[in-house]
Scaffold this motif. Structure first.
Motif, mmCIF file in Angstrom:
data_model
loop_
_atom_site.group_PDB
_atom_site.id
_atom_site.type_symbol
_atom_site.label_atom_id
_atom_site.label_comp_id
_atom_site.label_asym_id
_atom_site.label_seq_id
_atom_site.Cartn_x
_atom_site.Cartn_y
_atom_site.Cartn_z
ATOM 1 N N ASN A 136 -24.561 2.820 24.894
ATOM 2 C CA ASN A 136 -25.569 3.134 25.775
ATOM 3 C C ASN A 136 -24.332 2.906 26.802
ATOM 4 O O ASN A 136 -24.533 3.585 27.388
ATOM 5 C CB ASN A 136 -26.392 1.294 26.568
ATOM 6 N N TYR A 137 -23.417 2.399 26.239
ATOM 7 C CA TYR A 137 -22.482 2.746 27.241
ATOM 8 C C TYR A 137 -21.922 4.112 27.555
ATOM 9 O O TYR A 137 -21.875 4.729 29.319
ATOM 10 C CB TYR A 137 -20.692 1.574 26.564
ATOM 11 N N GLU A 138 -21.805 4.901 27.117
ATOM 12 C CA GLU A 138 -21.439 6.156 25.965
ATOM 13 C C GLU A 138 -22.409 7.164 27.512
ATOM 14 O O GLU A 138 -22.212 8.157 28.195
ATOM 15 C CB GLU A 138 -21.260 7.283 25.442
ATOM 16 N N LYS A 139 -24.100 6.606 26.591
ATOM 17 C CA LYS A 139 -24.576 7.135 27.732
ATOM 18 C C LYS A 139 -24.825 7.733 29.101
ATOM 19 O O LYS A 139 -25.881 8.188 29.520
ATOM 20 C CB LYS A 139 -26.288 6.743 26.859
ATOM 21 N N GLY A 177 1.007 17.533 22.653
ATOM 22 C CA GLY A 177 1.361 16.196 22.841
ATOM 23 C C GLY A 177 0.418 15.298 22.110
ATOM 24 O O GLY A 177 0.155 15.637 20.804
ATOM 25 N N ILE A 178 0.652 14.236 22.356
ATOM 26 C CA ILE A 178 -0.065 12.829 21.703
ATOM 27 C C ILE A 178 -0.918 12.324 22.406
ATOM 28 O O ILE A 178 -0.750 12.138 23.729
ATOM 29 C CB ILE A 178 1.386 12.137 21.207
ATOM 30 N N VAL A 179 -2.575 11.995 21.805
ATOM 31 C CA VAL A 179 -3.447 10.965 22.602
ATOM 32 C C VAL A 179 -3.412 9.317 21.857
ATOM 33 O O VAL A 179 -3.975 10.452 20.671
ATOM 34 C CB VAL A 179 -4.710 11.145 23.747
ATOM 35 N N VAL A 180 -3.154 9.280 22.333
ATOM 36 C CA VAL A 180 -3.525 7.076 21.754
ATOM 37 C C VAL A 180 -4.493 7.088 22.805
ATOM 38 O O VAL A 180 -4.520 6.518 23.601
ATOM 39 C CB VAL A 180 -2.175 6.792 21.274
ATOM 40 N N GLY A 181 -6.100 6.360 21.587
ATOM 41 C CA GLY A 181 -6.692 5.901 22.165
ATOM 42 C C GLY A 181 -7.020 4.368 21.673
ATOM 43 O O GLY A 181 -7.147 4.513 21.389
ATOM 44 N N VAL A 182 -6.717 2.888 22.493
ATOM 45 C CA VAL A 182 -6.396 1.810 22.000
ATOM 46 C C VAL A 182 -7.754 0.967 22.503
ATOM 47 O O VAL A 182 -8.266 1.320 23.936
ATOM 48 C CB VAL A 182 -5.496 0.849 21.834
ATOM 49 N N ASP A 183 -8.624 0.510 22.085
ATOM 50 C CA ASP A 183 -9.666 -0.673 22.620
ATOM 51 C C ASP A 183 -9.896 -1.796 22.000
ATOM 52 O O ASP A 183 -9.998 -2.234 19.926
ATOM 53 C CB ASP A 183 -10.944 -0.008 22.715
ATOM 54 N N ILE A 184 -10.017 -2.958 22.369
ATOM 55 C CA ILE A 184 -10.151 -4.427 21.617
ATOM 56 C C ILE A 184 -11.448 -4.341 21.310
ATOM 57 O O ILE A 184 -12.082 -5.281 19.778
ATOM 58 C CB ILE A 184 -10.229 -5.708 22.280
ATOM 59 N N ASP A 185 -12.781 -3.690 21.212
ATOM 60 C CA ASP A 185 -14.066 -3.445 20.502
ATOM 61 C C ASP A 185 -14.200 -2.538 19.525
ATOM 62 O O ASP A 185 -14.235 -1.476 19.481
ATOM 63 C CB ASP A 185 -14.994 -3.724 22.066
ATOM 64 N N PRO A 186 -14.329 -2.908 18.432
ATOM 65 C CA PRO A 186 -14.813 -2.245 17.250
ATOM 66 C C PRO A 186 -16.034 -1.277 17.552
ATOM 67 O O PRO A 186 -15.816 -0.068 17.022
ATOM 68 C CB PRO A 186 -14.643 -2.845 16.179
ATOM 69 N N ALA A 187 -17.246 -1.621 17.850
ATOM 70 C CA ALA A 187 -18.199 -1.029 18.624
ATOM 71 C C ALA A 187 -17.957 0.147 19.561
ATOM 72 O O ALA A 187 -18.018 1.257 19.287
ATOM 73 C CB ALA A 187 -19.370 -1.792 18.842
ATOM 74 N N MET A 188 -17.590 0.371 19.648
ATOM 75 C CA MET A 188 -16.158 0.952 21.314
ATOM 76 C C MET A 188 -15.882 2.308 19.883
ATOM 77 O O MET A 188 -15.520 3.068 20.548
ATOM 78 C CB MET A 188 -15.983 0.476 22.630
ATOM 79 N N ARG A 189 -14.630 1.495 19.309
ATOM 80 C CA ARG A 189 -13.872 2.002 19.016
ATOM 81 C C ARG A 189 -14.778 3.510 17.711
ATOM 82 O O ARG A 189 -14.927 4.291 17.653
ATOM 83 C CB ARG A 189 -12.818 1.769 17.619
ATOM 84 N N ALA A 190 -15.670 2.512 17.115
ATOM 85 C CA ALA A 190 -16.372 3.485 16.707
ATOM 86 C C ALA A 190 -17.901 4.721 17.206
ATOM 87 O O ALA A 190 -17.881 5.955 16.506
ATOM 88 C CB ALA A 190 -17.399 2.455 15.673
ATOM 89 N N ARG A 191 -18.076 4.095 18.412
ATOM 90 C CA ARG A 191 -18.636 5.469 18.767
ATOM 91 C C ARG A 191 -17.305 5.865 19.638
ATOM 92 O O ARG A 191 -17.950 7.795 19.469
ATOM 93 C CB ARG A 191 -19.255 4.160 20.201
ATOM 94 N N ARG A 192 -15.960 5.640 20.148
ATOM 95 C CA ARG A 192 -15.085 7.073 20.403
ATOM 96 C C ARG A 192 -15.210 7.923 19.094
ATOM 97 O O ARG A 192 -15.068 9.021 18.605
ATOM 98 C CB ARG A 192 -14.184 6.247 21.162
ATOM 99 N N GLN A 193 -15.593 7.584 17.819
ATOM 100 C CA GLN A 193 -14.383 8.114 16.664
ATOM 101 C C GLN A 193 -16.513 8.831 16.565
ATOM 102 O O GLN A 193 -16.084 10.290 16.187
ATOM 103 C CB GLN A 193 -14.963 7.767 15.071
ATOM 104 N N LEU A 194 -17.071 8.528 17.361
ATOM 105 C CA LEU A 194 -18.136 9.496 16.526
ATOM 106 C C LEU A 194 -18.218 10.686 17.840
ATOM 107 O O LEU A 194 -18.592 12.058 17.799
ATOM 108 C CB LEU A 194 -20.058 8.865 16.454
ATOM 109 N N CYS A 195 -17.425 10.081 18.295
ATOM 110 C CA CYS A 195 -17.894 11.118 20.337
ATOM 111 C C CYS A 195 -16.577 12.882 19.354
ATOM 112 O O CYS A 195 -16.812 13.399 20.107
ATOM 113 C CB CYS A 195 -17.563 10.413 21.166
ATOM 114 N N LEU A 196 -15.686 12.267 19.021
ATOM 115 C CA LEU A 196 -14.974 13.226 18.532
ATOM 116 C C LEU A 196 -15.049 14.061 17.282
ATOM 117 O O LEU A 196 -14.717 14.602 17.587
ATOM 118 C CB LEU A 196 -13.103 12.339 18.263
#
Length: 102
Positions: free
Chosen positions: A29-32, A80-99
């Protein structure tokens, strides 16, 4: 009595079905909603101000679903290098799906 039995069966069927993970649903829902209608324009403005160049390194802290990281990656390019960090595992999982989708 027949109606009560039908309701009990419906409740039992509902309870035995796998339930969605609320954290993953929140990230979706955050992403959408937030990213689509609010964060996306903020990410664009941030990148205009920061003006990242090819070959630079970018650290996106508390990146959520990674809208800034996804948008900055083409600007810094392969050098270049891009690193994204977040404490929330659900946000990280959604980020992987978006990528994976982009």
């Amino acid at each position: 009595m027949k109606r009560a039995c039908h309701i009990d069966t419906a409740i039992e069927e509902h309870m035995t079905q796998p339930q969605p993970n609320p954290a993953l649903a929140a990230a979706e829902n955050y992403e959408k909603n937030l990213v689509t209608y609010q964060m996306g324009s903020w990410a664009t403005l941030l990148l205009e101000i920061a003006n990242p160049l090819p070959g630079e390194r970018v650290l996106d802290v508390a990146c959520g679903t990674g809208i800034v990281a996804r948008r900055v990656a083409p600007r810094v390019g392969c050098a270049g290098i891009v690193v994204g960090v977040d404490i929330d595992p659900a946000m990280r999982a959604r980020r992987q799906l978006c990528l994976a989708l982009h």
